[in-house]
Design an enzyme around this catalytic site. Structure first.
Site, PDB file in Angstrom:
ATOM      1  N   ILE A  16      -8.294  11.537   4.377  1.00 30.98           N
ATOM      2  CA  ILE A  16      -9.670  12.049   4.305  1.00 30.98           C
ATOM      3  C   ILE A  16     -10.431  11.839   5.622  1.00 30.98           C
ATOM      4  CG2 ILE A  16     -10.865   9.979   3.409  1.00 30.98           C
ATOM      5  CD1 ILE A  16     -12.107  11.877   1.246  1.00 30.98           C
ATOM      6  N   ASN A  29     -17.019  -0.989  -2.486  1.00 30.35           N
ATOM      7  CA  ASN A  29     -17.291  -2.046  -3.471  1.00 30.35           C
ATOM      8  C   ASN A  29     -18.804  -2.264  -3.560  1.00 30.35           C
ATOM      9  OD1 ASN A  29     -18.060  -4.018  -1.395  1.00 30.35           O
ATOM     10  ND2 ASN A  29     -15.874  -4.098  -0.923  1.00 30.35           N
ATOM     11  N   VAL A  38      -8.969   3.356   1.080  1.00 31.60           N
ATOM     12  CA  VAL A  38      -9.647   4.437   1.794  1.00 31.60           C
ATOM     13  C   VAL A  38     -10.843   3.884   2.575  1.00 31.60           C
ATOM     14  CG1 VAL A  38     -11.109   5.228  -0.136  1.00 31.60           C
ATOM     15  CG2 VAL A  38     -10.378   6.838   1.611  1.00 31.60           C
ATOM     16  N   ASP A  39     -11.488   2.854   2.043  1.00 33.83           N
ATOM     17  CA  ASP A  39     -12.625   2.233   2.738  1.00 33.83           C
ATOM     18  C   ASP A  39     -12.191   1.684   4.107  1.00 33.83           C
ATOM     19  OD1 ASP A  39     -15.502   0.910   2.371  1.00 33.83           O
ATOM     20  OD2 ASP A  39     -14.170  -0.590   3.247  1.00 33.83           O
ATOM     21  N   GLY A 124      -6.989   3.304  -6.919  1.00 32.36           N
ATOM     22  CA  GLY A 124      -6.147   2.435  -6.083  1.00 32.36           C
ATOM     23  C   GLY A 124      -6.311   0.999  -6.547  1.00 32.36           C
TER      24      GLY A 124
HETATM   25  N1  AR6 Z   1      -7.501   9.251   2.657  1.00 34.51           N
HETATM   26  C1  AR6 Z   1      -7.623   9.649   1.353  1.00 34.51           C
HETATM   27  N2  AR6 Z   1      -7.355   8.847   0.308  1.00 34.51           N
HETATM   28  C2  AR6 Z   1      -6.925   7.599   0.577  1.00 34.51           C
HETATM   29  C3  AR6 Z   1      -6.765   7.103   1.895  1.00 34.51           C
HETATM   30  C4  AR6 Z   1      -7.074   7.996   2.964  1.00 34.51           C
HETATM   31  N3  AR6 Z   1      -6.960   7.632   4.231  1.00 34.51           N
HETATM   32  N4  AR6 Z   1      -6.303   5.819   1.811  1.00 34.51           N
HETATM   33  C5  AR6 Z   1      -6.177   5.524   0.505  1.00 34.51           C
HETATM   34  N5  AR6 Z   1      -6.541   6.593  -0.245  1.00 34.51           N
HETATM   35  P1  AR6 Z   1      -8.789   2.592  -3.071  1.00 34.51           P
HETATM   36  P2  AR6 Z   1     -10.577   1.986  -5.355  1.00 34.51           P
HETATM   37  C6  AR6 Z   1      -6.571   6.767  -1.713  1.00 34.51           C
HETATM   38  O1  AR6 Z   1      -7.962   1.413  -3.384  1.00 34.51           O
HETATM   39  O2  AR6 Z   1      -9.445   2.022  -6.289  1.00 34.51           O
HETATM   40  C7  AR6 Z   1     -11.586  -1.246  -1.385  1.00 34.51           C
HETATM   41  O3  AR6 Z   1     -11.098  -2.427  -0.883  1.00 34.51           O
HETATM   42  C8  AR6 Z   1      -5.656   5.915  -2.551  1.00 34.51           C
HETATM   43  O4  AR6 Z   1      -4.347   6.458  -2.538  1.00 34.51           O
HETATM   44  O5  AR6 Z   1      -9.143   2.854  -1.668  1.00 34.51           O
HETATM   45  O6  AR6 Z   1     -11.848   2.699  -5.720  1.00 34.51           O
HETATM   46  C9  AR6 Z   1     -13.066  -1.290  -1.703  1.00 34.51           C
HETATM   47  O7  AR6 Z   1     -13.771  -2.141  -0.817  1.00 34.51           O
HETATM   48  C10 AR6 Z   1      -6.323   6.060  -3.916  1.00 34.51           C
HETATM   49  O8  AR6 Z   1      -5.872   7.254  -4.537  1.00 34.51           O
HETATM   50  O9  AR6 Z   1     -10.215   2.538  -3.887  1.00 34.51           O
HETATM   51  C11 AR6 Z   1     -13.083  -1.802  -3.115  1.00 34.51           C
HETATM   52  O10 AR6 Z   1     -13.047  -3.214  -3.158  1.00 34.51           O
HETATM   53  C12 AR6 Z   1      -7.802   6.243  -3.578  1.00 34.51           C
HETATM   54  O11 AR6 Z   1      -7.867   6.441  -2.171  1.00 34.51           O
HETATM   55  C13 AR6 Z   1     -11.825  -1.242  -3.722  1.00 34.51           C
HETATM   56  O12 AR6 Z   1     -10.950  -0.995  -2.635  1.00 34.51           O
HETATM   57  C14 AR6 Z   1      -8.692   5.082  -3.966  1.00 34.51           C
HETATM   58  O13 AR6 Z   1      -8.043   3.843  -3.712  1.00 34.51           O
HETATM   59  C15 AR6 Z   1     -12.070   0.074  -4.395  1.00 34.51           C
HETATM   60  O14 AR6 Z   1     -10.910   0.456  -5.092  1.00 34.51           O
END
Ligand code: AR6
Length: 181
Positions: A16, A29, A38-39, A124
């Protein structure tokens, strides 16, 4: 001519942070503190100014959304939303996840944004089952697009093949439903 809702939706497989859109959505978060997933990717690409902008916002409750500039990202803005940590699905998780999508769309509209890209929020680290999350995301976004002209275009940006396949399947179902009406 008005575009149909399905013409305004796109599914992409990839990162993204590379998208040249008005805003990308971040799965953050509640403290808007640096995280992984993704963050982490968004913060690395946006640069330290994004950390500072997030600190100034002072957090964001689950289901709500906040906006910052995109700084060094190709996207002009980042809309930060906080998904629910998934427990058993009976703790209000579906409503909270839907609110993430609706509140991000609302912020995009208020800021006159034409294109918006979502990751698969909460699926995620927060553990939301992918299929259920995909159904909620697509329903929330299509409901919104039915009643609003902004954003004009919404992208579901799937990092994982499994998510990409689920979104394609879900939108195919919607297409069939629309053509049968
Ligand atoms: N581009 C698009 N999607 C992505 C990317 C990217 N570069 N990297 C990962 N994803 P997550 P959550 C997807 O864990 O479950 C953080 O530490 C990944 O495959 O990022 O909402 C925050 O600070 C998944 O499908 O977010 C919070 O503490 C999606 O992004 C916590 O994680 C979401 O995964 C939030 O957890």
């Amino acid at each position: 001519m008005q575009l149909s809702i399905l013409d305004r939706l796109q599914i992409l497989r990839g990162d993204i942070t590379k998208l040249q859109v008005d805003a990308i959505v971040n799965a953050a978060n509640e403290r808007l503190a640096p995280g992984g997933g993704v963050d982490g990717a968004i913060r690395r690409s946006a640069g330290p100014e994004l950390d500072e902008a997030c600190r100034r916002l002072g957090g964001c409750p689950v289901g709500e959304a906040r906006i910052t500039p995109g700084f060094r990202l190709p996207a002009k803005y980042v809309i930060h939303t906080v998904g629910p940590v998934y427990r058993d699905g009976a703790q209000g998780e579906p409503h909270l996840l839907r609110s993430c999508y609706i509140n991000a769309l609302k912020l995009a509209e208020e800021n006159g944004l034409r294109s918006l890209a979502f990751p698969c929020i909460a699926t995620g680290i927060y553990g939301y089952p992918k299929k259920e999350a995909c159904a909620i995301a697509t329903e929330a976004v299509t409901d919104w697009l039915r009643g609003h002209s902004l954003p004009e275009r919404v992208i579901f940006c799937c990092f994982e093949q499994e998510d990409y396949d689920l979104y394609c399947e879900q939108l195919k179902k919607l297409q069939t439903m629309t053509s049968e009406q």
